[in-house]
Design a protein around this motif. Structure first.
Motif, short mmCIF file in Angstrom:
data_model
loop_
_atom_site.label_atom_id
_atom_site.label_comp_id
_atom_site.label_asym_id
_atom_site.label_seq_id
_atom_site.Cartn_x
_atom_site.Cartn_y
_atom_site.Cartn_z
N ARG A 1 11.89 14.33 -3.82
CA ARG A 1 12.55 14.36 -5.13
C ARG A 1 13.67 13.32 -5.20
NH1 ARG A 1 12.91 20.94 -6.17
NH2 ARG A 1 10.66 21.33 -5.96
N ARG A 2 13.30 12.12 -4.83
CA ARG A 2 14.23 11.00 -4.87
C ARG A 2 13.62 9.88 -5.71
NH1 ARG A 2 16.71 10.08 1.21
NH2 ARG A 2 17.48 12.21 1.57
N PRO A 3 14.43 8.91 -6.12
CA PRO A 3 13.90 7.80 -6.94
C PRO A 3 12.84 7.00 -6.19
CG PRO A 3 16.29 7.85 -7.03
CD PRO A 3 15.90 8.82 -5.97
N GLU A 4 11.93 6.41 -6.95
CA GLU A 4 10.89 5.57 -6.33
C GLU A 4 11.52 4.30 -5.75
OE1 GLU A 4 7.45 4.69 -8.58
OE2 GLU A 4 7.00 6.78 -9.06
N LYS A 5 10.93 3.84 -4.67
CA LYS A 5 11.38 2.60 -4.03
C LYS A 5 10.17 1.70 -3.82
CE LYS A 5 15.13 4.97 -1.62
NZ LYS A 5 15.78 5.29 -0.31
N LYS A 6 10.44 0.42 -3.67
CA LYS A 6 9.36 -0.52 -3.41
C LYS A 6 9.77 -1.49 -2.31
CE LYS A 6 10.71 -3.75 -7.10
NZ LYS A 6 10.24 -4.47 -8.32
N LEU A 7 8.79 -2.24 -1.81
CA LEU A 7 9.03 -3.17 -0.72
C LEU A 7 9.41 -4.54 -1.27
CD1 LEU A 7 5.95 -2.28 1.52
CD2 LEU A 7 8.31 -1.57 1.91
N ARG A 8 10.33 -5.20 -0.58
CA ARG A 8 10.62 -6.59 -0.91
C ARG A 8 9.42 -7.45 -0.52
NH1 ARG A 8 15.77 -8.11 -2.13
NH2 ARG A 8 15.31 -10.23 -1.38
N PRO A 9 9.15 -8.54 -1.23
CA PRO A 9 7.97 -9.37 -0.95
C PRO A 9 7.89 -9.84 0.50
CG PRO A 9 8.95 -10.02 -3.02
CD PRO A 9 9.89 -9.03 -2.41
N GLU A 10 9.03 -10.23 1.10
CA GLU A 10 9.00 -10.71 2.48
C GLU A 10 8.68 -9.58 3.46
OE1 GLU A 10 13.44 -10.47 1.24
OE2 GLU A 10 11.48 -10.95 0.35
N THR A 11 9.13 -8.36 3.13
CA THR A 11 8.81 -7.21 3.98
C THR A 11 7.32 -6.88 3.89
OG1 THR A 11 11.02 -6.31 3.63
CG2 THR A 11 9.36 -4.81 4.49
N LEU A 12 6.77 -6.92 2.69
CA LEU A 12 5.34 -6.67 2.51
C LEU A 12 4.52 -7.69 3.28
CD1 LEU A 12 2.99 -5.17 1.19
CD2 LEU A 12 3.29 -6.65 -0.82
N GLN A 13 4.94 -8.94 3.24
CA GLN A 13 4.22 -9.99 3.97
C GLN A 13 4.28 -9.73 5.47
OE1 GLN A 13 2.25 -12.25 2.72
NE2 GLN A 13 1.74 -12.95 4.80
N ALA A 14 5.43 -9.26 5.95
CA ALA A 14 5.57 -8.94 7.37
C ALA A 14 4.64 -7.79 7.76
CB ALA A 14 7.02 -8.58 7.69
N LEU A 15 4.51 -6.80 6.87
CA LEU A 15 3.59 -5.68 7.13
C LEU A 15 2.16 -6.19 7.30
CD1 LEU A 15 4.82 -2.91 4.65
CD2 LEU A 15 5.38 -3.15 7.05
N LYS A 16 1.80 -7.20 6.51
CA LYS A 16 0.43 -7.70 6.54
C LYS A 16 0.14 -8.53 7.79
CE LYS A 16 -0.21 -7.80 1.52
NZ LYS A 16 -0.48 -8.64 0.33
N THR A 17 1.18 -9.03 8.44
CA THR A 17 0.96 -9.85 9.63
C THR A 17 1.14 -9.07 10.93
OG1 THR A 17 3.27 -10.59 9.59
CG2 THR A 17 1.65 -11.96 8.45
N TYR A 18 1.61 -7.83 10.84
CA TYR A 18 1.84 -7.00 12.02
C TYR A 18 0.51 -6.46 12.54
CZ TYR A 18 3.78 -3.13 14.82
OH TYR A 18 4.08 -2.27 15.84
N ALA A 19 0.41 -6.21 13.84
CA ALA A 19 -0.87 -5.82 14.46
C ALA A 19 -1.21 -4.35 14.26
CB ALA A 19 -0.83 -6.12 15.96
N TRP A 20 -0.25 -3.47 13.99
CA TRP A 20 -0.46 -2.05 13.75
C TRP A 20 -1.27 -1.35 14.85
CZ3 TRP A 20 3.01 -0.41 10.69
CH2 TRP A 20 3.44 -1.19 9.62
N PRO A 21 -0.73 -1.26 16.07
CA PRO A 21 -1.44 -0.53 17.13
C PRO A 21 -1.61 0.95 16.82
CG PRO A 21 0.80 -1.09 17.82
CD PRO A 21 0.54 -1.84 16.56
N GLY A 22 -0.69 1.51 16.00
CA GLY A 22 -0.80 2.91 15.62
C GLY A 22 -1.49 3.12 14.29
N ASN A 23 -1.97 2.03 13.68
CA ASN A 23 -2.77 2.06 12.46
C ASN A 23 -2.06 2.73 11.29
OD1 ASN A 23 -5.40 0.77 13.31
ND2 ASN A 23 -5.12 2.26 14.95
N VAL A 24 -2.80 3.45 10.45
CA VAL A 24 -2.23 3.99 9.21
C VAL A 24 -1.11 4.99 9.50
CG1 VAL A 24 -2.72 5.27 7.08
CG2 VAL A 24 -4.39 3.65 7.97
#
Length: 467
Positions: free
Chosen positions: A337-360
């Motif tokens: 029950r808190r306000p919606e938040k979004k990712l900064r473009p550079e953070t989103l890009q970093a998420l896309k380049t990370y390897a994610w060993p723990g996946n979703v």
């Protein structure tokens, strides 16, 4: 009707007649070729996909594999007769698709359709409306994604849900194997009945039969009342066996016996009972490889390996990361029950380049932590790979050391480095560390204690970081 080459390494006339009857029902016109003739003449398969029928007679496995290119193996279905004891899992897994015969006709159709879909490149000009309906259906089950690999997985889940047979789900930790199992259950005919999940890695061996089969009153000292087992609770529904590879040898025998007969006997009861359940098993290990290594029973593997599903890792569906992130942040907003938040473009890009060993699961945990601790409307944060946590290394001098001594030193160093890295990455969270490492929680705790690692130190450092 599509022509299907059938390379018959079987002298059984029954196999010939069975497939001559079944394949036309599935939309294929069988074209039988003797296995001997195919090997001797090195015939090229004329059909888009090929069926290999393996009987009890031992033909040279190496010769069969040598006659096939990797591309041909990728569009071939290996059907092995249950009589063929010589055809092991190591051989069959060389094919992209294999199945033990006899099997459900729906299973044969599913595997052939999957090969045909792969051969066609997965393109269907009339599929756009069906695809949108598929996404909407699975969005409601919290399985979010639009990438080609994940959409193909959703399509397969929907097909599997309509086939009331055992399912083996494979995939790395955090890819959503239990969510897939629940989707199979709730999209199938058993949806009105219980879905009972059990983590095999957390099942004590000495309590195995009691947990699965239940007990009667007075069966043992503390049995003051009768207690149903998980199999009875799952009757007419689905029993989900997570981390199936961690079952002990005794547990594997008990489960195999039930799968063969659908009968079980609660502790302290004189008679047997029956249960009508669908079994779905999951593992983050290569179960066929464990069979080849003698670590898992082959007969149990084939009982479970009727319908198979492999969940794609997040690094293989990075185009879904933005959609997943947006969905998770909206859910956190509703949950807390808190306000919606979004990712900064550079953070989103970093998420896309990370390897994610723990996946979703790792993505969800990261976003949840940052959503709760960050007061800004736009989230900006560093990923685990950029926090200074290094992958474990082993630098041991082998000079003048016997092999066994050097090996023990390397193993000790590796375990210590890996556990410290794991604790720092998970901030001392044992449950999360167990999920990421694929280790059972108690076993991981013992290793941490053996190496004298203080979990609280990592929790304290994370508190300082968040301050």
């Amino acid at each position: 009707m599509e022509t299907l080459d059938c390379i018959a390494f079987s002298s059984s006339s029954q196999h010939h007649s069975e497939f001559s009857r079944i394949l036309p029902e599935l939309g294929y016109r069988p074209q039988f070729v003797s296995g001997d003739a195919w090997l001797n003449q090195r015939r090229t398969c004329s059909s888009a996909i090929t069926l290999f029928l393996l009987g009890a007679q031992p033909y040279p496995k190496d010769a069969i594999l040598a006659a096939l290119t990797p591309e041909q193996r990728g569009r071939s279905l290996c059907v092995c007769s249950s009589e063929a004891e010589d055809w092991d899992a190591d051989f069959m897994q060389r094919f992209d698709e294999f199945v033990r015969w006899p099997c459900h006709k729906a299973e044969l159709a599913l595997r052939l359709d999957r090969l045909r879909h792969r051969e066609d490149g997965g393109n269907d000009p009339n599929d756009s409306h069906q695809e949108a309906a598929l996404w909407e259906q699975f969005d409601a089950l919290n399985m979010i994604g639009r990438s080609a690999s994940f959409t193909a997985t959703l399509r397969l889940i929907a097909r599997i849900a309509g086939c009331d047979a055992p399912v083996l789900i494979e995939g790395e930790t955090g890819t959503g194997k239990e969510m897939a199992a629940r989707a199979i259950h709730y999209l199938g005919e058993r949806s009105q009945f219980p879905f009972i999940p059990i983590n095999c890695g957390a099942l004590p061996e000495q309590l195995l039969e009691n947990e699965l089969f239940g007990h009667a009153k007075g069966a043992f000292t503390d049995a003051k009342s009768a207690q149903p087992g998980l199999i009875e609770l799952a009757n007419r529904g689905t029993l989900f066996l997570d981390e199936i590879d961690s079952l002990s040898a005794r547990a594997q025998v008990a489960l195999l016996r039930f799968l063969q007969t659908r009968e079980y006997r609660p502790l302290g009861c004189a008679g047997y009972r029956t249960a009508d359940i669908r079994v779905i098993a999951a593992t983050n290990a290569r179960l066929a490889q464990k069979v080849a290594q003698g670590e898992f029973r082959e007969d149990l593997f084939f009982r479970l390996h009727i319908l198979t599903l492999t969940m794609p890792p997040l690094r293989g569906r990075k185009e879904d990361i933005e959609l997943l992130s947006r969905y998770m942040l909206q859910r956190f907003s509703q949950q807390y029950r808190r306000p919606e938040k979004k990712l900064r473009p550079e953070t989103l890009q970093a998420l896309k380049t990370y390897a994610w060993p723990g996946n979703v699961r790792e993505l969800e945990n990261l976003l949840q932590r940052e959503y709760l601790l960050n007061d800004n409307a736009e989230l900006q944060f560093s990923l685990p790979s950029s926090t200074g946590v290094a992958a474990p290394e082993c630098e041991i001098s082998f000079e003048a050391q016997p092999f066994n001594v050097a090996k023990s030193a390397v193993v000790r160093r590796f375990e210590s480095d890996y556990l410290n890295w794991l604790m720092e990455t998970t901030r001392g969270n044992i449950s999360e560390a167990a999920r990421r490492s694929g280790k059972e929680r108690r076993a991981l705790g013992k290793m941490i204690k053996k190496h004298g690692i203080d979990k609280t130190r990592f929790r304290a450092s994370s508190t300082k970081d968040g301050a």
